[in-house]
Design a protein around this motif. Structure first.
Motif, PDB file in Angstrom:
ATOM      1  N   LYS A 213       0.621  -0.819  -0.331  1.00 17.85           N
ATOM      2  CA  LYS A 213      -0.039   0.402   0.230  1.00 17.85           C
ATOM      3  C   LYS A 213       0.572   1.051   0.152  1.00 17.85           C
ATOM      4  CE  LYS A 213      -3.921  -2.167   2.388  1.00 17.85           C
ATOM      5  NZ  LYS A 213      -5.142  -2.080   3.395  1.00 17.85           N
ATOM      6  N   PRO A 214       0.314   2.568  -0.637  1.00 22.58           N
ATOM      7  CA  PRO A 214       0.755   3.575  -0.926  1.00 22.58           C
ATOM      8  C   PRO A 214       1.596   4.022   0.437  1.00 22.58           C
ATOM      9  CG  PRO A 214      -1.033   3.823  -1.345  1.00 22.58           C
ATOM     10  CD  PRO A 214      -1.081   2.238  -1.645  1.00 22.58           C
ATOM     11  N   HIS A 215       0.776   3.988   1.761  1.00 26.20           N
ATOM     12  CA  HIS A 215       1.822   4.208   3.170  1.00 26.20           C
ATOM     13  C   HIS A 215       2.993   3.719   3.522  1.00 26.20           C
ATOM     14  CE1 HIS A 215      -1.378   1.390   5.056  1.00 26.20           C
ATOM     15  NE2 HIS A 215      -0.109   1.242   6.005  1.00 26.20           N
ATOM     16  N   GLN A 216       2.449   1.586   3.119  1.00 24.31           N
ATOM     17  CA  GLN A 216       3.708   1.204   3.331  1.00 24.31           C
ATOM     18  C   GLN A 216       4.491   1.577   2.675  1.00 24.31           C
ATOM     19  OE1 GLN A 216       1.743  -2.232   3.006  1.00 24.31           O
ATOM     20  NE2 GLN A 216       1.133  -3.063   5.085  1.00 24.31           N
ATOM     21  N   MET A 217       4.305   1.911   1.256  1.00 25.89           N
ATOM     22  CA  MET A 217       5.806   1.654   0.855  1.00 25.89           C
ATOM     23  C   MET A 217       6.153   3.250   0.810  1.00 25.89           C
ATOM     24  SD  MET A 217       7.369   1.158  -2.242  1.00 25.89           S
ATOM     25  CE  MET A 217       8.251   1.550  -3.451  1.00 25.89           C
ATOM     26  N   SER A 218       5.778   4.321   1.910  1.00 24.59           N
ATOM     27  CA  SER A 218       6.634   5.790   1.943  1.00 24.59           C
ATOM     28  C   SER A 218       7.205   5.444   3.072  1.00 24.59           C
ATOM     29  CB  SER A 218       5.335   5.935   1.964  1.00 24.59           C
ATOM     30  OG  SER A 218       5.904   7.313   3.182  1.00 24.59           O
ATOM     31  N   ARG A 219       6.353   4.366   3.667  1.00 24.42           N
ATOM     32  CA  ARG A 219       8.056   3.832   5.577  1.00 24.42           C
ATOM     33  C   ARG A 219       8.834   3.592   4.487  1.00 24.42           C
ATOM     34  NH1 ARG A 219       3.415   2.681   9.280  1.00 24.42           N
ATOM     35  NH2 ARG A 219       2.046   4.644   9.879  1.00 24.42           N
ATOM     36  N   ILE A 220       8.328   2.427   3.791  1.00 23.49           N
ATOM     37  CA  ILE A 220      10.382   1.688   3.345  1.00 23.49           C
ATOM     38  C   ILE A 220      11.253   2.647   2.709  1.00 23.49           C
ATOM     39  CG2 ILE A 220      10.217  -0.011   1.644  1.00 23.49           C
ATOM     40  CD1 ILE A 220       8.033  -1.831   1.873  1.00 23.49           C
ATOM     41  N   GLN A 221      10.674   3.530   2.086  1.00 22.02           N
ATOM     42  CA  GLN A 221      10.895   4.314   1.257  1.00 22.02           C
ATOM     43  C   GLN A 221      11.815   4.988   1.725  1.00 22.02           C
ATOM     44  OE1 GLN A 221       9.656   6.783  -1.348  1.00 22.02           O
ATOM     45  NE2 GLN A 221      11.351   8.491  -1.591  1.00 22.02           N
ATOM     46  N   THR A 222      11.086   5.900   3.148  1.00 23.38           N
ATOM     47  CA  THR A 222      12.024   6.332   4.044  1.00 23.38           C
ATOM     48  C   THR A 222      12.949   5.566   5.197  1.00 23.38           C
ATOM     49  OG1 THR A 222       9.772   7.514   5.211  1.00 23.38           O
ATOM     50  CG2 THR A 222      11.244   7.124   6.783  1.00 23.38           C
ATOM     51  N   PHE A 223      13.170   4.542   5.271  1.00 22.48           N
ATOM     52  CA  PHE A 223      14.302   3.033   6.240  1.00 22.48           C
ATOM     53  C   PHE A 223      14.469   3.464   4.948  1.00 22.48           C
ATOM     54  CE2 PHE A 223      15.554  -0.928   7.238  1.00 22.48           C
ATOM     55  CZ  PHE A 223      15.589  -0.578   8.212  1.00 22.48           C
ATOM     56  N   LEU A 224      14.541   2.631   4.057  1.00 18.79           N
ATOM     57  CA  LEU A 224      15.891   2.532   3.076  1.00 18.79           C
ATOM     58  C   LEU A 224      17.045   3.665   2.280  1.00 18.79           C
ATOM     59  CD1 LEU A 224      14.118  -0.947   1.430  1.00 18.79           C
ATOM     60  CD2 LEU A 224      16.170  -0.661   3.070  1.00 18.79           C
ATOM     61  N   ASP A 225      16.163   4.666   2.047  1.00 25.72           N
ATOM     62  CA  ASP A 225      16.351   5.589   0.907  1.00 25.72           C
ATOM     63  C   ASP A 225      16.059   7.044   1.527  1.00 25.72           C
ATOM     64  OD1 ASP A 225      18.159   7.153  -0.532  1.00 25.72           O
ATOM     65  OD2 ASP A 225      16.985   6.766  -2.597  1.00 25.72           O
ATOM     66  N   PRO A 226      16.498   7.251   2.838  1.00 23.68           N
ATOM     67  CA  PRO A 226      15.802   8.323   3.551  1.00 23.68           C
ATOM     68  C   PRO A 226      16.220   9.727   2.956  1.00 23.68           C
ATOM     69  CG  PRO A 226      17.648   7.846   4.747  1.00 23.68           C
ATOM     70  CD  PRO A 226      17.163   6.517   4.399  1.00 23.68           C
ATOM     71  N   ALA A 227      17.684  10.128   2.286  1.00 24.36           N
ATOM     72  CA  ALA A 227      17.827  10.613   1.904  1.00 24.36           C
ATOM     73  C   ALA A 227      16.838  11.134  -0.016  1.00 24.36           C
ATOM     74  CB  ALA A 227      18.977  10.597   0.663  1.00 24.36           C
ATOM     75  N   SER A 228      15.815  10.164  -0.744  1.00 22.85           N
ATOM     76  CA  SER A 228      15.416  10.402  -1.735  1.00 22.85           C
ATOM     77  C   SER A 228      14.209  11.028  -1.293  1.00 22.85           C
ATOM     78  CB  SER A 228      14.793   9.224  -2.036  1.00 22.85           C
ATOM     79  OG  SER A 228      13.726   8.614  -0.516  1.00 22.85           O
ATOM     80  N   ASP A 229      13.580  11.544  -0.428  1.00 24.21           N
ATOM     81  CA  ASP A 229      12.882  12.278   0.140  1.00 24.21           C
ATOM     82  C   ASP A 229      12.307  13.027   1.110  1.00 24.21           C
ATOM     83  OD1 ASP A 229      10.076  13.511   0.156  1.00 24.21           O
ATOM     84  OD2 ASP A 229       8.873  12.156  -1.124  1.00 24.21           O
ATOM     85  N   PRO A 230      13.410  14.084   1.669  1.00 24.27           N
ATOM     86  CA  PRO A 230      12.870  14.579   3.042  1.00 24.27           C
ATOM     87  C   PRO A 230      11.788  15.088   3.511  1.00 24.27           C
ATOM     88  CG  PRO A 230      14.481  16.099   1.657  1.00 24.27           C
ATOM     89  CD  PRO A 230      14.309  14.771   0.453  1.00 24.27           C
TER      90      PRO A 230
END
Length: 389
Positions: A213-230
């Motif tokens: 889901k979108p909110h899960q994808m957002s958390r995965i992105q925050t964890f694996l690649d935090p610099a991609s979206d401050p």
């Protein structure tokens, strides 16, 4: 008089550690809400503690074996019914439907079902009397008991609480004498799933976006690649900066006072302790948690039967997993998810479940020298020795 005698047999260290944690939680809630529109929320925390002390003591003097067998399944059925009820009349708060409104009180059934699930699992494990668990006749039924509430809770959505059931299941199966090969297979499956998510994030981002889901994808992105979206990493980055700024003794609370930490009084309460009370405050909190869990494992070993031992281990596993995930998500160890910090975060349902859980642990200690009652349809007399044969 018999109840007075039972109250005198309460395990004092466990009570003291729990009270110390609640005091710290109340102080932290005050620090998180002082000067805001929620100023005074800590008073509610004190009131809730006073009210919940009654069921906690009642559970402590009540023989836990009477909650095993048929009663545990009734409680489990009630818990599932409340979870299903949430799907139809639950309160939608911040995009999640997890609560039932009872007057001014917000009841979270996903918290209540934790205890019922542990009770049923402890009863099922107890019937094996410490013998090695069988795949079809033991592991599948126990797995189903955990899977059903986990599946429903995932639909709310509440990934954090759902994962707690996975942690508790693993803890209880290991102490229940699961074959090492089965445990390795379970842990391997979890590791492969996590590895697949990480690999897909970098190798096929679009496919992963379709699977979660979108909110899960957002958390995965925050964890694996935090610099991609401050912007998406804003919460975690601020949390780590706030904890780091606390230093040894803490500071005035720059990040907390300026609202840079969302839900500082609930899910992010550890950040308040880290910033305002520094390394010393955080270390004191972790030490109290360690002492509480250590005492719980001691009570499990002294239990008069395996049912009590499994019950305590399940509840200890529940607390350990929540502590690890809540603190870990604020220091970058695990992805950010909504999960309260036991006895510290503000929340009526969470506090009630945690206090009643300690009540059950105290019950195991209070009745450790009593004559065994009929548990699951037969008298038992096995020693509560944990470990694998």
């Amino acid at each position: 008089m018999i109840y007075i005698r039972k109250l005198n047999k309460l395990d004092r260290p466990t009570v003291i550690f729990m009270l110390a944690l609640i005091v710290i939680g109340t102080i932290a809630v005050h620090g998180a809400t002082s000067g805001t529109k929620l100023d005074g929320l800590y008073v509610n925390n004190i009131v809730l503690f006073a009210v919940f002390t009654i069921p906690t003591l009642l559970v402590a003097v009540f023989d836990y074996t009477l909650l095993m067998g048929a009663v545990s399944y009734v409680l489990y059925g009630i818990g599932l019914s409340l979870l299903l009820l949430v799907m139809f009349v639950g309160e939608n708060i911040n995009g999640a439907v997890r609560w039932l409104s009872i007057g001014s009180f917000q009841l979270q059934p996903s918290e209540l079902i934790k205890i019922a699930t542990v009770l049923v699992a402890a009863d099922l494990l107890h019937k094996r009397s410490g013998r090695t668990l069988r795949l079809v006749r033991d592991l599948l039924p126990i797995g189903a008991v955990f899977f059903v509430p986990t599946f429903i809770i995932m639909k709310q959505p509440d990934l954090g609480t759902a994962l707690v059931f996975v942690g508790v299941l693993l803890a209880m199966l290991w102490m229940g004498n699961i074959r090492t090969s089965y445990m390795v297979l379970l842990l391997g499956t979890i590791a492969v799933a996590i590895g697949a998510i990480c690999w897909l994030y970098y190798a096929d981002h679009d496919l992963l976006a379709k699977l979660v889901k979108p909110h899960q994808m957002s958390r995965i992105q925050t964890f694996l690649d935090p610099a991609s979206d401050p912007d998406k990493s804003w919460h975690v980055n601020n949390a780590m900066h706030a904890i780091g700024s606390g230093g040894l003794r803490g500071d005035s609370g720059f990040y907390i006072e300026r609202g840079y930490i969302p839900y500082a009084y609930s899910d992010s309460i550890y950040v308040v302790i880290g910033e305002k009370y520094g390394f010393l405050g955080s270390s004191t909190l972790l030490l109290l948690y360690f002492l509480l869990i250590f005492r719980m494992t001691h009570i499990a070993r002294e239990s008069r039967d395996l049912a009590g031992a499994y019950l305590v281990i399940g509840l200890a596993g529940m607390l350990v997993f929540q502590i690890f995930v809540n603190i870990g998500m604020h220091i970058g160890l695990v992805p950010l998810t909504g999960l309260s910090l036991p006895f510290i975060s503000y929340g009526g349902s969470s506090l009630l479940v945690n206090m009643v859980s300690i009540g059950l642990v105290l019950s195991v200690h209070v009745h450790k020298d009593d004559v065994l009652l009929d548990v699951g349809g037969h008298l038992t007399a096995e020693p509560a020795l944990l470990g694998h044969k």
